[in-house]
Design an enzyme around this catalytic site. Structure first.
Site, short mmCIF file in Angstrom:
data_model
loop_
_atom_site.label_atom_id
_atom_site.label_comp_id
_atom_site.label_asym_id
_atom_site.label_seq_id
_atom_site.Cartn_x
_atom_site.Cartn_y
_atom_site.Cartn_z
N TYR A 54 -7.48 42.21 57.64
CA TYR A 54 -7.83 41.00 56.88
C TYR A 54 -8.40 39.92 57.81
O TYR A 54 -9.43 39.30 57.51
CB TYR A 54 -6.60 40.48 56.13
CG TYR A 54 -6.83 39.15 55.48
CD1 TYR A 54 -7.62 39.03 54.33
CD2 TYR A 54 -6.28 37.98 56.01
CE1 TYR A 54 -7.85 37.80 53.73
CE2 TYR A 54 -6.50 36.75 55.41
CZ TYR A 54 -7.29 36.66 54.28
OH TYR A 54 -7.52 35.44 53.69
N LYS A 97 -13.54 38.30 50.76
CA LYS A 97 -12.58 38.78 49.76
C LYS A 97 -13.28 39.52 48.61
O LYS A 97 -12.72 40.46 48.05
CB LYS A 97 -11.77 37.60 49.21
CG LYS A 97 -10.88 36.94 50.24
CD LYS A 97 -10.26 35.64 49.72
CE LYS A 97 -9.40 34.97 50.78
NZ LYS A 97 -8.85 33.68 50.33
N TYR A 102 -11.40 28.06 45.19
CA TYR A 102 -10.04 27.57 45.39
C TYR A 102 -9.58 26.73 44.19
O TYR A 102 -9.94 27.03 43.05
CB TYR A 102 -9.94 26.79 46.70
CG TYR A 102 -10.50 27.50 47.90
CD1 TYR A 102 -10.20 28.84 48.14
CD2 TYR A 102 -11.36 26.87 48.79
CE1 TYR A 102 -10.72 29.51 49.24
CE2 TYR A 102 -11.90 27.54 49.89
CZ TYR A 102 -11.57 28.86 50.11
OH TYR A 102 -12.09 29.51 51.19
N SER A 123 -13.21 33.49 53.54
CA SER A 123 -12.80 33.96 52.22
C SER A 123 -13.89 34.65 51.41
O SER A 123 -13.60 35.31 50.41
CB SER A 123 -12.24 32.79 51.40
OG SER A 123 -10.96 32.42 51.87
N VAL A 158 -14.03 28.86 54.41
CA VAL A 158 -13.82 27.68 55.25
C VAL A 158 -14.71 27.69 56.49
O VAL A 158 -14.71 26.73 57.26
CB VAL A 158 -12.34 27.52 55.66
CG1 VAL A 158 -11.49 27.22 54.44
CG2 VAL A 158 -11.83 28.73 56.41
#
Length: 337
Positions: free
Chosen positions: A221, A100, A273, A97, A291
């Site tokens: 992605y 991103k 998160y 992540s 993660v």
């Protein structure tokens, strides 16, 4: 009157002394930043190493489950661009992540912030990173840090086939000044073969008219999440956004105060998160976790921090990594609040 004058005078002296002491303390805390060293980082790392035995390595992506839970690394790029490392700093792991924030930068540079956020929110969330949130009702992702918003963001980057992924990869290589960075094909294949929940988000957005392309966009992605790097690379990414998109060596090719503000605000709002709110209270710095066990941190105007430990807490954040960051922040009063 004389008594009152004396009292006011005494109060004035007290306040002046109080403010002076506070100023001295603040100055001392600011000066302390220059004392950060590998010895400092090593001490903090060893104090928190035990947390790696309390977390759990992500295994919902089978390839991630193979990571060594005991691996741990800590890196800082200081205000002058000097790098300090300790622990398993040569150990590579996937961005997941953390990618991103790079995809968001690329998309905004191409299309402008207004266009990117026309069908996506700036909201935080108490839901996990892979939650569908309101996709099934409004079709609008909550933010670009949750999976749905990140998939949408990557789909906005121009180019056929894997061009969007290549742009994200090239930006990571530029920011870190590391042309050897690439993606893990085994992690990519593992993510692709098990990513049905992400695939569901992709098709819900496609059904709602947000996405018009094919699954190549989803593959991009998966690939960007599979980019491999080190804790030092993460610290350089943190430094980049902390310094208005200026690289750690002073290269200002992409300098933009506005892009940096956008990225850092999203990191602070939703970068950890559903733990983001509590994290903002405890750490008080723009941060993005993955993660794979990494966390990239920006200390605005000052430094970048990168940590790695693949044993995660219940939110999907590195447990030892969080505690290392927290100790560094407390020791040097780094919170922006």
């Amino acid at each position: 009157m004389k008594k009152n004058s004396f009292l006011f005078s005494a109060k004035g002296i007290f306040m002046a002394t109080f403010l002076s002491i506070n100023a001295m303390v603040d100055a001392q805390q600011t000066a302390d930043i220059s004392t950060i060293s590998e010895k400092t980082l090593s001490s903090i790392l060893e104090k928190n190493r035990t947390y790696s035995t309390q977390g759990k390595v992500a295994d919902y992506i089978p390839e991630l489950g193979k990571m060594d839970a005991k691996a741990i690394a800590f890196s800082v790029v200081d205000q002058n661009g000097k790098v300090f490392n300790t622990g398993d700093v040569h150990k590579k792991f996937t961005m997941q992540s953390i990618s991103k924030i790079i995809a968001l930068m690329v998309a905004v540079r191409e299309r402008g912030e207004a266009d990117v956020f026309a069908k996506m929110g700036y909201f935080g969330s108490e839901k996990p990173f892979n939650h569908f949130s309101n996709l099934e009702t409004t079709g609008k992702p909550l933010n670009p840090m949750m999976n749905a918003g990140a998939i949408y963001t990557t789909s906005l980057i121009s180019g056929a086939g894997e061009q969007a992924f290549i742009k994200v990869l090239d930006m990571v290589r530029y920011i870190t000044k590391n042309q050897n960075i690439d993606y893990s094909k085994s992690v990519y294949e593992s993510e692709k073969s098990t990513g049905h929940r992400n695939r569901g988000m992709f098709y819900l957005m496609k059904n709602n008219g947000l996405i018009s392309g094919n699954e190549d966009q989803l593959d991009n992605y998966f690939k960007q999440c599979s980019i491999e790097l080190t804790a030092e690379d993460l610290a350089k990414i943190g430094y980049f956004f902390a310094h208005q998109c200026v690289r750690f060596d002073g290269d200002s090719k992409y300098k933009s105060a506005e892009v940096a503000k956008l990225i850092e605000s999203q990191m602070l709002t939703a970068g950890m998160y559903e733990f983001s709110g509590e994290y903002s209270r405890m750490v008080g710095l723009p941060s993005k976790s993955g993660v794979g066990g990494g966390i990239a941190v920006s200390v605005p105007g000052k430094m970048g921090i990168g940590v790695f430990s693949p044993a995660l807490d219940q939110h999907g954040n590195s447990l030892a990594g969080y505690h290392m960051i927290l100790d560094l922040v407390k020791q040097y009063n780094l919170s922006i609040f």
